[in-house]
Design an enzyme around this catalytic site. Structure first.
Site, PDB file in Angstrom:
ATOM      1  N   GLN A  17       0.777  -1.246   0.000  1.00  0.00           N
ATOM      2  CA  GLN A  17       0.000   0.000   0.000  1.00  0.00           C
ATOM      3  C   GLN A  17       0.808   1.297   0.000  1.00  0.00           C
ATOM      4  O   GLN A  17       0.488   2.234  -0.733  1.00  0.00           O
ATOM      5  CB  GLN A  17      -0.954   0.018   1.216  1.00  0.00           C
ATOM      6  CG  GLN A  17      -1.850   1.231   1.201  1.00  0.00           C
ATOM      7  CD  GLN A  17      -2.794   1.360   2.382  1.00  0.00           C
ATOM      8  OE1 GLN A  17      -3.335   2.412   2.609  1.00  0.00           O
ATOM      9  NE2 GLN A  17      -3.018   0.308   3.136  1.00  0.00           N
ATOM     10  N   ASN A  96       9.459   0.435  -2.072  1.00  0.00           N
ATOM     11  CA  ASN A  96       9.232   0.233  -0.630  1.00  0.00           C
ATOM     12  C   ASN A  96       9.479  -1.229  -0.274  1.00  0.00           C
ATOM     13  O   ASN A  96       8.701  -1.862   0.403  1.00  0.00           O
ATOM     14  CB  ASN A  96       7.821   0.684  -0.203  1.00  0.00           C
ATOM     15  CG  ASN A  96       6.721  -0.165  -0.789  1.00  0.00           C
ATOM     16  OD1 ASN A  96       6.671  -0.383  -1.994  1.00  0.00           O
ATOM     17  ND2 ASN A  96       5.819  -0.647   0.054  1.00  0.00           N
ATOM     18  N   TYR A 138       4.506  -3.002   8.655  1.00  0.00           N
ATOM     19  CA  TYR A 138       3.191  -2.794   8.027  1.00  0.00           C
ATOM     20  C   TYR A 138       2.472  -1.663   8.763  1.00  0.00           C
ATOM     21  O   TYR A 138       2.878  -1.234   9.848  1.00  0.00           O
ATOM     22  CB  TYR A 138       2.349  -4.067   8.084  1.00  0.00           C
ATOM     23  CG  TYR A 138       2.765  -5.106   7.057  1.00  0.00           C
ATOM     24  CD1 TYR A 138       2.465  -4.931   5.717  1.00  0.00           C
ATOM     25  CD2 TYR A 138       3.455  -6.254   7.439  1.00  0.00           C
ATOM     26  CE1 TYR A 138       2.836  -5.874   4.765  1.00  0.00           C
ATOM     27  CE2 TYR A 138       3.830  -7.208   6.490  1.00  0.00           C
ATOM     28  CZ  TYR A 138       3.517  -7.011   5.158  1.00  0.00           C
ATOM     29  OH  TYR A 138       3.887  -7.938   4.225  1.00  0.00           O
ATOM     30  N   GLU A 139       1.356  -1.248   8.169  1.00  0.00           N
ATOM     31  CA  GLU A 139       0.555  -0.123   8.666  1.00  0.00           C
ATOM     32  C   GLU A 139       0.460  -0.021  10.192  1.00  0.00           C
ATOM     33  O   GLU A 139       0.837   0.975  10.798  1.00  0.00           O
ATOM     34  CB  GLU A 139      -0.859  -0.242   8.069  1.00  0.00           C
ATOM     35  CG  GLU A 139      -1.905   0.700   8.637  1.00  0.00           C
ATOM     36  CD  GLU A 139      -1.662   2.143   8.242  1.00  0.00           C
ATOM     37  OE1 GLU A 139      -1.397   2.414   7.075  1.00  0.00           O
ATOM     38  OE2 GLU A 139      -1.762   3.019   9.129  1.00  0.00           O
ATOM     39  N   ASP A 168       0.627   3.842   5.969  1.00  0.00           N
ATOM     40  CA  ASP A 168       0.883   3.511   4.565  1.00  0.00           C
ATOM     41  C   ASP A 168       0.571   4.686   3.644  1.00  0.00           C
ATOM     42  O   ASP A 168       1.455   5.269   3.029  1.00  0.00           O
ATOM     43  CB  ASP A 168       0.014   2.312   4.153  1.00  0.00           C
ATOM     44  CG  ASP A 168       0.625   0.995   4.607  1.00  0.00           C
ATOM     45  OD1 ASP A 168       1.848   0.941   4.811  1.00  0.00           O
ATOM     46  OD2 ASP A 168      -0.117   0.015   4.757  1.00  0.00           O
ATOM     47  N   GLY A 247      -7.534  20.136  19.148  1.00  0.00           N
ATOM     48  CA  GLY A 247      -7.144  21.540  19.097  1.00  0.00           C
ATOM     49  C   GLY A 247      -7.593  22.303  20.330  1.00  0.00           C
ATOM     50  O   GLY A 247      -7.996  21.701  21.326  1.00  0.00           O
ATOM     51  N   GLY A 248      -7.537  23.613  20.249  1.00  0.00           N
ATOM     52  CA  GLY A 248      -7.870  24.442  21.399  1.00  0.00           C
ATOM     53  C   GLY A 248      -9.363  24.644  21.594  1.00  0.00           C
ATOM     54  O   GLY A 248      -9.790  25.262  22.571  1.00  0.00           O
TER      55      GLY A 248
HETATM   56  N1  COA Z   1      12.077  -9.909  -9.376  1.00  0.00           N
HETATM   57  C1  COA Z   1      12.735 -10.711  -8.527  1.00  0.00           C
HETATM   58  N2  COA Z   1      12.670 -10.594  -7.193  1.00  0.00           N
HETATM   59  C2  COA Z   1      11.883  -9.629  -6.702  1.00  0.00           C
HETATM   60  C3  COA Z   1      11.161  -8.736  -7.530  1.00  0.00           C
HETATM   61  C4  COA Z   1      11.282  -8.925  -8.930  1.00  0.00           C
HETATM   62  N3  COA Z   1      10.620  -8.148  -9.783  1.00  0.00           N
HETATM   63  N4  COA Z   1      10.472  -7.883  -6.735  1.00  0.00           N
HETATM   64  C5  COA Z   1      10.743  -8.212  -5.464  1.00  0.00           C
HETATM   65  N5  COA Z   1      11.595  -9.267  -5.425  1.00  0.00           N
HETATM   66  C6  COA Z   1      12.149  -9.931  -4.257  1.00  0.00           C
HETATM   67  C7  COA Z   1      13.125  -9.057  -3.547  1.00  0.00           C
HETATM   68  O1  COA Z   1      14.366  -9.026  -4.228  1.00  0.00           O
HETATM   69  C8  COA Z   1      13.183  -9.712  -2.177  1.00  0.00           C
HETATM   70  O2  COA Z   1      14.108 -10.790  -2.227  1.00  0.00           O
HETATM   71  P1  COA Z   1      15.280 -10.989  -1.140  1.00  0.00           P
HETATM   72  O3  COA Z   1      14.615 -10.933   0.219  1.00  0.00           O
HETATM   73  O4  COA Z   1      15.797 -12.348  -1.502  1.00  0.00           O
HETATM   74  O5  COA Z   1      16.267  -9.909  -1.299  1.00  0.00           O
HETATM   75  C9  COA Z   1      11.798 -10.315  -2.017  1.00  0.00           C
HETATM   76  O6  COA Z   1      11.158 -10.161  -3.283  1.00  0.00           O
HETATM   77  C10 COA Z   1      10.931  -9.764  -0.920  1.00  0.00           C
HETATM   78  O7  COA Z   1      10.989  -8.364  -0.783  1.00  0.00           O
HETATM   79  P2  COA Z   1      10.380  -7.623   0.518  1.00  0.00           P
HETATM   80  O8  COA Z   1      10.176  -6.187   0.149  1.00  0.00           O
HETATM   81  O9  COA Z   1      11.247  -7.843   1.705  1.00  0.00           O
HETATM   82  O10 COA Z   1       8.943  -8.295   0.676  1.00  0.00           O
HETATM   83  P3  COA Z   1       8.198  -8.987   1.927  1.00  0.00           P
HETATM   84  O11 COA Z   1       6.920  -9.482   1.376  1.00  0.00           O
HETATM   85  O12 COA Z   1       9.062  -9.962   2.614  1.00  0.00           O
HETATM   86  O13 COA Z   1       7.928  -7.779   2.944  1.00  0.00           O
HETATM   87  C11 COA Z   1       7.089  -5.608   3.550  1.00  0.00           C
HETATM   88  C12 COA Z   1       6.881  -6.869   2.709  1.00  0.00           C
HETATM   89  C13 COA Z   1       6.017  -4.605   3.149  1.00  0.00           C
HETATM   90  C14 COA Z   1       6.956  -5.942   5.037  1.00  0.00           C
HETATM   91  C15 COA Z   1       8.494  -5.020   3.262  1.00  0.00           C
HETATM   92  O14 COA Z   1       8.608  -4.828   1.873  1.00  0.00           O
HETATM   93  C16 COA Z   1       8.764  -3.724   3.965  1.00  0.00           C
HETATM   94  O15 COA Z   1       9.048  -3.676   5.173  1.00  0.00           O
HETATM   95  N6  COA Z   1       8.751  -2.601   3.220  1.00  0.00           N
HETATM   96  C17 COA Z   1       9.100  -1.298   3.727  1.00  0.00           C
HETATM   97  C18 COA Z   1       8.015  -0.702   4.581  1.00  0.00           C
HETATM   98  C19 COA Z   1       6.700  -0.633   3.887  1.00  0.00           C
HETATM   99  O16 COA Z   1       6.540  -0.024   2.851  1.00  0.00           O
HETATM  100  N7  COA Z   1       5.711  -1.248   4.519  1.00  0.00           N
HETATM  101  C20 COA Z   1       4.323  -1.038   4.175  1.00  0.00           C
HETATM  102  C21 COA Z   1       3.862  -1.867   3.107  1.00  0.00           C
HETATM  103  S1  COA Z   1       2.195  -1.430   2.822  1.00  0.00           S
END
Ligand code: COA
Length: 423
Positions: A17, A96, A138-139, A168, A247-248
């Site tokens: 998101q 992100n 997450y959120e 988010d 607020g106030g």
């Molecule tokens: N091709 C190949 N690999 C891909 C890819 C693509 N097009 N897009 C993503 N990936 C891979 C990444 O390289 C990563 O691999 P690695 O861990 O081996 O390096 C993997 O997908 C997972 O990425 P990640 O972003 O860590 O996803 P997740 O599902 O484990 O975590 C979140 C999700 C949201 C918790 C995390 O992305 C996060 O903390 N983001 C920052 C904060 C944020 O925006 N949170 C709110 C989300 S609404």
């Protein structure tokens, strides 16, 4: 008509998101947003909370309007070559991912900057540098760590998260502002820069008034909080304040006619000082205009519970819309509690494009929230979200200039398609 961000191309590496809300806004302002998704999988929200079989979930469609989708495996050697060409052809990379993901893919800031010195690299992470910088977020984690949950809810209840996605979507908004500001600075410097926004920081920014109150506590009780009127001592941290106004001007949520059956038959009522006399007339307490116990705001503070109970007697005799109409005639600030159903059916929100109906080839018509930011010279046309990889060929050829033969080679390498499962 032209759009404000015409000619700006966004390499959209966002998912879930926070990031998608940012790039969707940029798309609404006219940027060409190219969403890069993992072959066969795509943004995880395509398949989360599905309501129509085999159609992208609303979670995805409502966050990814005005974008094109290319599938690309960025861990594949050819996929990396394509990504390099995308970096050279785009103005902004927005991501992100979890901490360190982009570096692990081999695309550090240094490498991206060398490939395209004008590129702006914009990132959302859960936390800024510090003890939690490696954490995924997450959120609700952001709401809890950014000060929203500890200050939301009732004093004697659990900390609460809010329905508004301040972690988010709130951080997405912050990042979008950072991006357009960096684009503006680039017109002078000619260079890209890193733009980062931590969700904890974004939430804390939105909770600014609570950090204000934290410091006011050192100088005495927070007299506008209901807790003060209840005679309950304050601790050393800002307490949850229920529906007290931030607020106030003291405010509360009050029952309206029908509250026994309708969970949304309430109105927010603010006892703004300049209209106090009108409030007294409306609720039938004209003597409060001159009575020293009620006439001035400081005298009212210890009596807010009694005052709002009296106002509620009045609001309970009206529907929330009747109360709104009457109070607005006297410029008394108030707002009915509107349900999502009421908002979805609201005519004026449809007319301004704040609520839009979008047609999708797989799911049919659905409602979405359009662009809340209205610009006179850059109107927003909401176009449906892309299917997974819908624009892969178009982007490879039209944006990146690959020939038909080269596209065939890229596809044969497995860079754009998920490996076929054995039959
Ligand atoms: N091709 C190949 N690999 C891909 C890819 C693509 N097009 N897009 C993503 N990936 C891979 C990444 O390289 C990563 O691999 P690695 O861990 O081996 O390096 C993997 O997908 C997972 O990425 P990640 O972003 O860590 O996803 P997740 O599902 O484990 O975590 C979140 C999700 C949201 C918790 C995390 O992305 C996060 O903390 N983001 C920052 C904060 C944020 O925006 N949170 C709110 C989300 S609404």
């Amino acid at each position: 008509m032209t759009k404000a961000l015409d000619g700006i191309r966004i390499l959209d590496f966002t998912h879930v998101q926070s990031g998608p809300t940012c790039t969707q806004l940029l798309g609404w302002f006219g940027a060409d947003v190219i969403k890069v998704e993992r072959p066969g999988v795509g943004d995880i929200t395509r398949g989360q909370l599905m309501d129509v079989p085999n159609a992208d979930a609303l979670y995805f469609t409502m966050l990814n309007h005005n974008k094109r989708s290319i599938t690309l495996d960025t861990k594949n050697k050819t996929g990396k070559d394509v990504l390099e060409r995308l970096i050279k052809n785009c103005d902004v990379l927005v991501e992100n991912f979890g901490p360190g993901v982009l570096d692990r893919m081999g695309f550090t800031w240094e490498k991206i900057h060398a490939l395209n010195p004008r590129m702006i690299v914009a990132s959302i992470k859960g936390f800024g540098p510090g003890p939690y910088e490696d954490c995924k977020v997450y959120e609700n984690v952001a709401q809890c760590t950014g000060g929203a949950a500890s200050t939301t809810g009732f004093r004697d209840g659990l900390p609460l998260v809010t329905g508004a996605q301040i972690g988010d979507s709130g951080t997405g908004l912050h990042l979008a502002l950072g991006i357009v500001t960096a684009l503006f600075q680039r017109t002078v410097t000619g260079k890209g820069q890193k733009v980062t926004c931590a969700m904890q920081d974004g939430v804390l920014n939105l909770c600014r008034v609570k950090l204000r109150d934290q410091q006011r506590l050192a100088h005495g009780p927070l007299r506008e909080y209901s807790q003060f009127g209840d005679g309950i001592a304050f601790g050393d941290a800002v307490p949850r304040a229920g529906n007290d106004s931030g607020g106030g001007q003291p405010g509360r949520i009050l029952k309206c006619k029908g509250w026994e059956k309708d969970p949304d038959a309430y109105i927010y009522f603010i006892t703004q000082a300049p209209v106090w006399e009108k409030i007294c007339d409306v609720i039938g307490e004209p003597t409060w205009k001159t009575d020293p116990n009620y006439a001035k705001p400081p005298a009212r503070l210890p009596r807010l519970n009694e005052i709002f109970a009296r106002i509620e007697q009045w609001t309970m005799s009206k529907t929330k819309f009747e109360a709104m109409d009457i109070l607005n005639e006297f410029d008394i600030p108030c707002g009915p509690i509107l349900s999502m159903k009421e908002l979805a059916e609201d005519k004026s929100l449809r007319e301004t494009g704040t609520v839009v109906e979008v047609d999708h080839p797989k799911r049919g018509k659905y409602l979405s929230v359009g662009n809340p930011i209205k610009m006179s010279d850059s109107p927003t046309d909401v176009t449906r979200s892309p299917l997974l990889g819908e624009h892969t060929d178009e982007i490879l050829m039209q944006v990146l200039g690959y020939s038909t033969a080269e596209v065939a080679t890229i596809k044969a390498s497995g860079a754009t398609e998920a490996p076929k499962k054995p039959a």
